[in-house]
Write a protein that holds these residues in place. Sequence first.
Motif, PDB file in Angstrom:
ATOM      1  N   TYR A 165       1.069   3.983  -3.002  1.00  0.00           N
ATOM      2  CA  TYR A 165       0.637   5.380  -2.763  1.00  0.00           C
ATOM      3  C   TYR A 165       1.857   6.125  -3.237  1.00  0.00           C
ATOM      4  O   TYR A 165       1.463   7.392  -3.480  1.00  0.00           O
ATOM      5  CB  TYR A 165       0.443   5.575  -0.915  1.00  0.00           C
ATOM      6  CG  TYR A 165       0.172   6.840  -0.634  1.00  0.00           C
ATOM      7  CD1 TYR A 165      -0.932   7.533  -0.836  1.00  0.00           C
ATOM      8  CD2 TYR A 165       1.226   7.800  -0.328  1.00  0.00           C
ATOM      9  CE1 TYR A 165      -1.423   8.801  -0.571  1.00  0.00           C
ATOM     10  CE2 TYR A 165       0.986   9.213  -0.072  1.00  0.00           C
ATOM     11  CZ  TYR A 165      -0.298   9.430  -0.260  1.00  0.00           C
ATOM     12  OH  TYR A 165      -0.509  11.107   0.081  1.00  0.00           O
ATOM     13  N   GLU A 200       0.761  -1.165   0.089  1.00  0.00           N
ATOM     14  CA  GLU A 200       0.028   0.078   0.011  1.00  0.00           C
ATOM     15  C   GLU A 200       0.954   1.430   0.007  1.00  0.00           C
ATOM     16  O   GLU A 200       0.662   2.112  -0.720  1.00  0.00           O
ATOM     17  CB  GLU A 200      -0.865  -0.016   1.203  1.00  0.00           C
ATOM     18  CG  GLU A 200      -1.888   1.114   1.217  1.00  0.00           C
ATOM     19  CD  GLU A 200      -2.886   1.076   2.443  1.00  0.00           C
ATOM     20  OE1 GLU A 200      -2.512   1.678   3.311  1.00  0.00           O
ATOM     21  OE2 GLU A 200      -3.897   0.314   2.350  1.00  0.00           O
ATOM     22  N   THR A 221      -6.898   8.097  -7.788  1.00  0.00           N
ATOM     23  CA  THR A 221      -6.154   7.015  -7.769  1.00  0.00           C
ATOM     24  C   THR A 221      -5.832   6.521  -6.361  1.00  0.00           C
ATOM     25  O   THR A 221      -6.005   5.359  -6.324  1.00  0.00           O
ATOM     26  CB  THR A 221      -4.687   7.776  -8.300  1.00  0.00           C
ATOM     27  OG1 THR A 221      -4.443   8.817  -7.529  1.00  0.00           O
ATOM     28  CG2 THR A 221      -4.548   8.033  -9.586  1.00  0.00           C
ATOM     29  N   ASN A 222      -6.198   7.335  -5.366  1.00  0.00           N
ATOM     30  CA  ASN A 222      -6.178   6.710  -3.877  1.00  0.00           C
ATOM     31  C   ASN A 222      -7.339   6.035  -3.658  1.00  0.00           C
ATOM     32  O   ASN A 222      -7.425   5.191  -3.208  1.00  0.00           O
ATOM     33  CB  ASN A 222      -6.249   7.780  -2.882  1.00  0.00           C
ATOM     34  CG  ASN A 222      -4.759   8.569  -2.783  1.00  0.00           C
ATOM     35  OD1 ASN A 222      -3.847   7.905  -2.794  1.00  0.00           O
ATOM     36  ND2 ASN A 222      -4.695   9.859  -2.812  1.00  0.00           N
ATOM     37  N   LYS A 223      -8.607   6.385  -4.194  1.00  0.00           N
ATOM     38  CA  LYS A 223      -9.678   5.693  -4.014  1.00  0.00           C
ATOM     39  C   LYS A 223      -9.566   4.465  -4.777  1.00  0.00           C
ATOM     40  O   LYS A 223     -10.224   3.281  -4.176  1.00  0.00           O
ATOM     41  CB  LYS A 223     -11.206   6.539  -4.711  1.00  0.00           C
ATOM     42  CG  LYS A 223     -12.325   5.816  -4.436  1.00  0.00           C
ATOM     43  CD  LYS A 223     -13.351   6.794  -4.746  1.00  0.00           C
ATOM     44  CE  LYS A 223     -14.868   5.911  -4.161  1.00  0.00           C
ATOM     45  NZ  LYS A 223     -15.104   4.823  -3.098  1.00  0.00           N
ATOM     46  N   GLY A 282       1.430   8.813  -5.346  1.00  0.00           N
ATOM     47  CA  GLY A 282       1.685  10.224  -4.927  1.00  0.00           C
ATOM     48  C   GLY A 282       2.781  10.959  -5.683  1.00  0.00           C
ATOM     49  O   GLY A 282       2.641  12.370  -6.172  1.00  0.00           O
ATOM     50  N   ALA A 295      -5.212  12.725  -7.457  1.00  0.00           N
ATOM     51  CA  ALA A 295      -5.169  11.949  -6.161  1.00  0.00           C
ATOM     52  C   ALA A 295      -6.192  11.281  -5.596  1.00  0.00           C
ATOM     53  O   ALA A 295      -6.352  10.040  -5.186  1.00  0.00           O
ATOM     54  CB  ALA A 295      -4.430  13.073  -5.094  1.00  0.00           C
ATOM     55  N   ASN A 312      -0.548  13.988   3.632  1.00  0.00           N
ATOM     56  CA  ASN A 312      -1.821  13.361   2.795  1.00  0.00           C
ATOM     57  C   ASN A 312      -1.922  11.954   3.143  1.00  0.00           C
ATOM     58  O   ASN A 312      -2.749  11.575   3.071  1.00  0.00           O
ATOM     59  CB  ASN A 312      -1.520  13.703   1.370  1.00  0.00           C
ATOM     60  CG  ASN A 312      -1.768  15.018   1.255  1.00  0.00           C
ATOM     61  OD1 ASN A 312      -2.366  16.001   2.058  1.00  0.00           O
ATOM     62  ND2 ASN A 312      -1.318  15.648   0.010  1.00  0.00           N
ATOM     63  N   TYR A 313      -0.601  11.261   2.912  1.00  0.00           N
ATOM     64  CA  TYR A 313      -0.734   9.659   3.327  1.00  0.00           C
ATOM     65  C   TYR A 313      -1.290   9.459   4.627  1.00  0.00           C
ATOM     66  O   TYR A 313      -2.229   8.648   4.876  1.00  0.00           O
ATOM     67  CB  TYR A 313       0.503   9.063   3.106  1.00  0.00           C
ATOM     68  CG  TYR A 313       0.640   7.526   3.422  1.00  0.00           C
ATOM     69  CD1 TYR A 313       0.067   6.714   2.531  1.00  0.00           C
ATOM     70  CD2 TYR A 313       0.972   7.222   4.672  1.00  0.00           C
ATOM     71  CE1 TYR A 313      -0.043   5.495   2.584  1.00  0.00           C
ATOM     72  CE2 TYR A 313       0.627   5.791   4.923  1.00  0.00           C
ATOM     73  CZ  TYR A 313       0.181   4.710   3.960  1.00  0.00           C
ATOM     74  OH  TYR A 313       0.156   3.452   4.127  1.00  0.00           O
ATOM     75  N   SER A 333      -4.886  10.334   4.616  1.00  0.00           N
ATOM     76  CA  SER A 333      -5.602   9.289   3.808  1.00  0.00           C
ATOM     77  C   SER A 333      -5.971   8.016   4.366  1.00  0.00           C
ATOM     78  O   SER A 333      -6.802   7.268   4.507  1.00  0.00           O
ATOM     79  CB  SER A 333      -5.130   9.095   2.620  1.00  0.00           C
ATOM     80  OG  SER A 333      -5.296  10.457   1.595  1.00  0.00           O
ATOM     81  N   LYS A 334      -4.558   7.352   5.126  1.00  0.00           N
ATOM     82  CA  LYS A 334      -4.801   6.086   5.651  1.00  0.00           C
ATOM     83  C   LYS A 334      -5.615   5.966   7.031  1.00  0.00           C
ATOM     84  O   LYS A 334      -6.336   5.061   7.196  1.00  0.00           O
ATOM     85  CB  LYS A 334      -3.276   5.726   6.197  1.00  0.00           C
ATOM     86  CG  LYS A 334      -3.193   4.591   6.546  1.00  0.00           C
ATOM     87  CD  LYS A 334      -3.334   3.466   5.995  1.00  0.00           C
ATOM     88  CE  LYS A 334      -2.856   2.147   6.577  1.00  0.00           C
ATOM     89  NZ  LYS A 334      -3.614   0.916   5.810  1.00  0.00           N
ATOM     90  N   VAL A 355      -4.939   2.761  -4.536  1.00  0.00           N
ATOM     91  CA  VAL A 355      -4.185   2.748  -3.410  1.00  0.00           C
ATOM     92  C   VAL A 355      -5.057   2.011  -2.249  1.00  0.00           C
ATOM     93  O   VAL A 355      -4.542   1.080  -1.619  1.00  0.00           O
ATOM     94  CB  VAL A 355      -3.699   4.063  -2.957  1.00  0.00           C
ATOM     95  CG1 VAL A 355      -2.806   4.152  -1.605  1.00  0.00           C
ATOM     96  CG2 VAL A 355      -2.884   4.734  -4.062  1.00  0.00           C
TER      97      VAL A 355
END
Length: 155
Positions: free
Chosen positions: A22, A18, A66-68, A26, A63, A130-131, A134-135, A71
């Motif tokens: 990310y 992960e 891509t995160n949704k 990122g 972001a 941001n990580y 998000s996490k 990641v």
Amino acid sequence: MKSYHQFKNYLEAKRLWEVFVYLFFGGLATVVNIVTFALAYQIFHFNWPISNAISWICSVLFAFVTNKLWVFQSKTAGFKALTWEFSKFLFARIFSFGMDMACMYLFIDMLHTGNLVAKLITQVVVVVVNYIFSKVFIFKKVEVIEEEKTNSSPR
């Protein structure tokens, strides 16, 4: 393709997949941010705060998707849940945007660093913050616990 699966399995075993994904996306979001900043600043001749805001909007939209999807592989049930998730994402990104603007101001206006050098430095800080957001707050994995159904009749 075999090497990819070996690499992925290795990182998954170390619980680093992960983080790797990310950092990959990122990194791409950072490229989006820097390229749009450079275009807005150097080609369209906007001042650095406007250029930074434009680059922030572009990179936040990139972001989120891509995160949704890739990641955190977040699943939402319906438009309301998606809107709530995006709202949390946007709030966290607004906070990191404030950090971004403060760092840019510090490096450009106070320390007289070049615009793109300042942008590169601030992006490292922003990616880490941001990580964490998000996490921990946005794309939390929700465990679904199903109750066991028994064949016994109610008492």
